[in-house]
Design a protein around this motif. Structure first.
Motif, PDB file in Angstrom:
ATOM      1  N   LYS A  68       0.820  -1.224   0.000  1.00 21.43           N
ATOM      2  CA  LYS A  68       0.000   0.000   0.000  1.00 21.43           C
ATOM      3  C   LYS A  68       0.850   1.270   0.000  1.00 21.43           C
ATOM      4  CE  LYS A  68      -4.069  -1.910   2.295  1.00 21.43           C
ATOM      5  NZ  LYS A  68      -4.939  -1.833   3.479  1.00 21.43           N
ATOM      6  N   ILE A  69       2.156   1.128   0.146  1.00 23.11           N
ATOM      7  CA  ILE A  69       3.023   2.298   0.235  1.00 23.11           C
ATOM      8  C   ILE A  69       3.247   2.870  -1.162  1.00 23.11           C
ATOM      9  CG2 ILE A  69       5.320   3.135   0.882  1.00 23.11           C
ATOM     10  CD1 ILE A  69       5.364   0.977   3.043  1.00 23.11           C
ATOM     11  N   PRO A  70       2.894   4.142  -1.378  1.00 28.05           N
ATOM     12  CA  PRO A  70       3.096   4.745  -2.695  1.00 28.05           C
ATOM     13  C   PRO A  70       4.584   5.009  -2.949  1.00 28.05           C
ATOM     14  CG  PRO A  70       2.250   6.378  -1.148  1.00 28.05           C
ATOM     15  CD  PRO A  70       2.283   5.059  -0.417  1.00 28.05           C
ATOM     16  N   LEU A  71       5.075   4.565  -4.090  1.00 22.98           N
ATOM     17  CA  LEU A  71       6.488   4.732  -4.429  1.00 22.98           C
ATOM     18  C   LEU A  71       6.600   5.415  -5.782  1.00 22.98           C
ATOM     19  CD1 LEU A  71       7.824   1.226  -3.338  1.00 22.98           C
ATOM     20  CD2 LEU A  71       8.010   3.378  -2.089  1.00 22.98           C
ATOM     21  N   GLU A  72       6.830   6.717  -5.763  1.00 23.70           N
ATOM     22  CA  GLU A  72       6.927   7.481  -7.004  1.00 23.70           C
ATOM     23  C   GLU A  72       8.103   8.437  -6.934  1.00 23.70           C
ATOM     24  OE1 GLU A  72       3.202   9.449  -7.437  1.00 23.70           O
ATOM     25  OE2 GLU A  72       2.064   7.593  -7.721  1.00 23.70           O
ATOM     26  N   GLY A  73       8.641   8.773  -8.115  1.00 22.76           N
ATOM     27  CA  GLY A  73       9.701   9.759  -8.200  1.00 22.76           C
ATOM     28  C   GLY A  73      11.074   9.187  -7.928  1.00 22.76           C
ATOM     29  N   PRO A  74      12.040  10.083  -7.686  1.00 21.38           N
ATOM     30  CA  PRO A  74      13.417   9.644  -7.438  1.00 21.38           C
ATOM     31  C   PRO A  74      13.550   8.956  -6.074  1.00 21.38           C
ATOM     32  CG  PRO A  74      13.211  12.018  -7.165  1.00 21.38           C
ATOM     33  CD  PRO A  74      11.895  11.538  -7.700  1.00 21.38           C
ATOM     34  N   ILE A  79      12.064   6.825  -0.657  1.00 26.22           N
ATOM     35  CA  ILE A  79      12.483   6.456   0.705  1.00 26.22           C
ATOM     36  C   ILE A  79      11.772   7.342   1.725  1.00 26.22           C
ATOM     37  CG2 ILE A  79      14.439   6.411   2.304  1.00 26.22           C
ATOM     38  CD1 ILE A  79      16.192   5.612  -0.151  1.00 26.22           C
ATOM     39  N   HIS A  80      11.711   8.629   1.443  1.00 28.60           N
ATOM     40  CA  HIS A  80      11.009   9.569   2.327  1.00 28.60           C
ATOM     41  C   HIS A  80       9.556   9.154   2.520  1.00 28.60           C
ATOM     42  CE1 HIS A  80       8.376  13.087   2.908  1.00 28.60           C
ATOM     43  NE2 HIS A  80       9.354  13.591   3.661  1.00 28.60           N
ATOM     44  N   ASP A  81       8.853   8.945   1.401  1.00 26.86           N
ATOM     45  CA  ASP A  81       7.427   8.643   1.478  1.00 26.86           C
ATOM     46  C   ASP A  81       7.169   7.289   2.141  1.00 26.86           C
ATOM     47  OD1 ASP A  81       7.129  11.049   0.207  1.00 26.86           O
ATOM     48  OD2 ASP A  81       6.512  10.210  -1.719  1.00 26.86           O
ATOM     49  N   ALA A  82       8.052   6.332   1.897  1.00 24.59           N
ATOM     50  CA  ALA A  82       7.904   5.012   2.523  1.00 24.59           C
ATOM     51  C   ALA A  82       8.045   5.114   4.033  1.00 24.59           C
ATOM     52  CB  ALA A  82       8.927   4.037   1.954  1.00 24.59           C
ATOM     53  N   LEU A  87       5.657   5.456   9.484  1.00 17.31           N
ATOM     54  CA  LEU A  87       5.526   6.219  10.723  1.00 17.31           C
ATOM     55  C   LEU A  87       4.071   6.597  10.981  1.00 17.31           C
ATOM     56  CD1 LEU A  87       7.064   7.606  13.089  1.00 17.31           C
ATOM     57  CD2 LEU A  87       7.130   9.665  11.659  1.00 17.31           C
ATOM     58  N   HIS A  88       3.379   7.076   9.960  1.00 16.55           N
ATOM     59  CA  HIS A  88       1.970   7.449  10.123  1.00 16.55           C
ATOM     60  C   HIS A  88       1.116   6.238  10.455  1.00 16.55           C
ATOM     61  CE1 HIS A  88       2.206  11.541   7.822  1.00 16.55           C
ATOM     62  NE2 HIS A  88       2.738  11.593   9.024  1.00 16.55           N
ATOM     63  N   HIS A  89       1.439   5.103   9.863  1.00 15.90           N
ATOM     64  CA  HIS A  89       0.720   3.868  10.193  1.00 15.90           C
ATOM     65  C   HIS A  89       0.850   3.575  11.684  1.00 15.90           C
ATOM     66  CE1 HIS A  89      -0.706  -0.276   9.821  1.00 15.90           C
ATOM     67  NE2 HIS A  89       0.331  -0.627  10.548  1.00 15.90           N
ATOM     68  N   PHE A  90       2.026   3.852  12.220  1.00 17.01           N
ATOM     69  CA  PHE A  90       2.289   3.578  13.635  1.00 17.01           C
ATOM     70  C   PHE A  90       1.593   4.577  14.554  1.00 17.01           C
ATOM     71  CE2 PHE A  90       4.818   4.006  17.507  1.00 17.01           C
ATOM     72  CZ  PHE A  90       4.916   2.689  17.920  1.00 17.01           C
ATOM     73  N   ILE A  91       1.589   5.870  14.184  1.00 18.08           N
ATOM     74  CA  ILE A  91       1.141   6.885  15.137  1.00 18.08           C
ATOM     75  C   ILE A  91      -0.297   7.364  14.944  1.00 18.08           C
ATOM     76  CG2 ILE A  91       3.500   7.718  15.384  1.00 18.08           C
ATOM     77  CD1 ILE A  91       2.756  10.184  13.794  1.00 18.08           C
ATOM     78  N   ASN A  92      -0.938   7.008  13.846  1.00 21.97           N
ATOM     79  CA  ASN A  92      -2.232   7.613  13.552  1.00 21.97           C
ATOM     80  C   ASN A  92      -3.395   7.112  14.386  1.00 21.97           C
ATOM     81  OD1 ASN A  92      -1.505   9.615  11.828  1.00 21.97           O
ATOM     82  ND2 ASN A  92      -1.867   8.461   9.978  1.00 21.97           N
TER      83      ASN A  92
END
Length: 200
Positions: A68-74, A79-82, A87-92
């Protein structure tokens, strides 16, 4: 919602309200509005209820669906978005159907583990999730090296360790300092880490 799930959710709410797992079956009965016999029909004792809470709100929640992790761009973006997604999955927070509110995951894990209630399955899932994150990041770093976006002179293992340590530090900071701006902390630390690993 079925009766068993309702008992689990109402018991979790009660535990969080009292900030302790030292609750009685009569308190659970009052919180659920069920007769004692109905509670014992679904659970053998309080520990059985606590184990169901651990499974539903910790074991199942900790698991990441990496597809489900979006992986786009350089590489930097991927890596940032992943990491931010994980992190959001953990804290939301955890959605609780019968409570009409979102309960903070940190409150759940700190209370249940802080009171000494932990089980082998939770430890196993936490360790496996850590391994899965490392495997996932390794693939992203290797791809970044192939694209000449990540330094070749650093080993992939060392880069992944740096990313994991950064992530775990932010996760720990959120658990201890829940009022801090976690996204801002993440962005600052990610920029520092990326500056060290990016291709010159």
């Amino acid at each position: 919602m079925n009766t068993k799930d309702m008992i689990v959710e109402k018991t979790l709410k009660l535990i969080l309200e009292k900030s302790t797992i030292d609750i009685s079956i009569s308190e659970i009965r009052n919180a659920t509005g069920l007769p004692t016999g109905s509670i014992y029909y679904h659970f053998s004792d309080k520990n059985d209820i606590f184990e169901a809470i651990m499974q539903k709100y910790i074991v199942d929640y900790i698991k990441n669906d990496f597809d489900k992790i979006p992986l786009e761009g350089p590489s930097k973006n991927r890596i940032h978005d992943a990491l931010l997604y994980i992190l959001h999955h953990f804290i939301n927070g955890v959605e609780i159907e019968s409570i009409d509110e979102k309960i903070n995951y940190g409150d759940v894990i700190l209370l249940l583990t802080g009171t000494g209630y932990i089980e082998d399955e939770v430890s196993r899932i936490v360790l496996q999730t850590g391994r899965d994150i490392k495997i996932f990041l390794t693939a992203l770093v290797e791809d970044g090296k192939r694209q000449n976006e990540i330094r070749q002179d650093l080993s992939t293992e060392n880069i992944v360790e740096s990313l994991v340590i950064m992530y775990m530090g932010i996760q720990y900071s959120w658990l201890i300092f829940a009022n801090d701006d976690t996204d801002l902390i993440f962005e600052k630390n990610f920029d520092i880490t990326w500056a060290a690993i990016k291709y010159p």
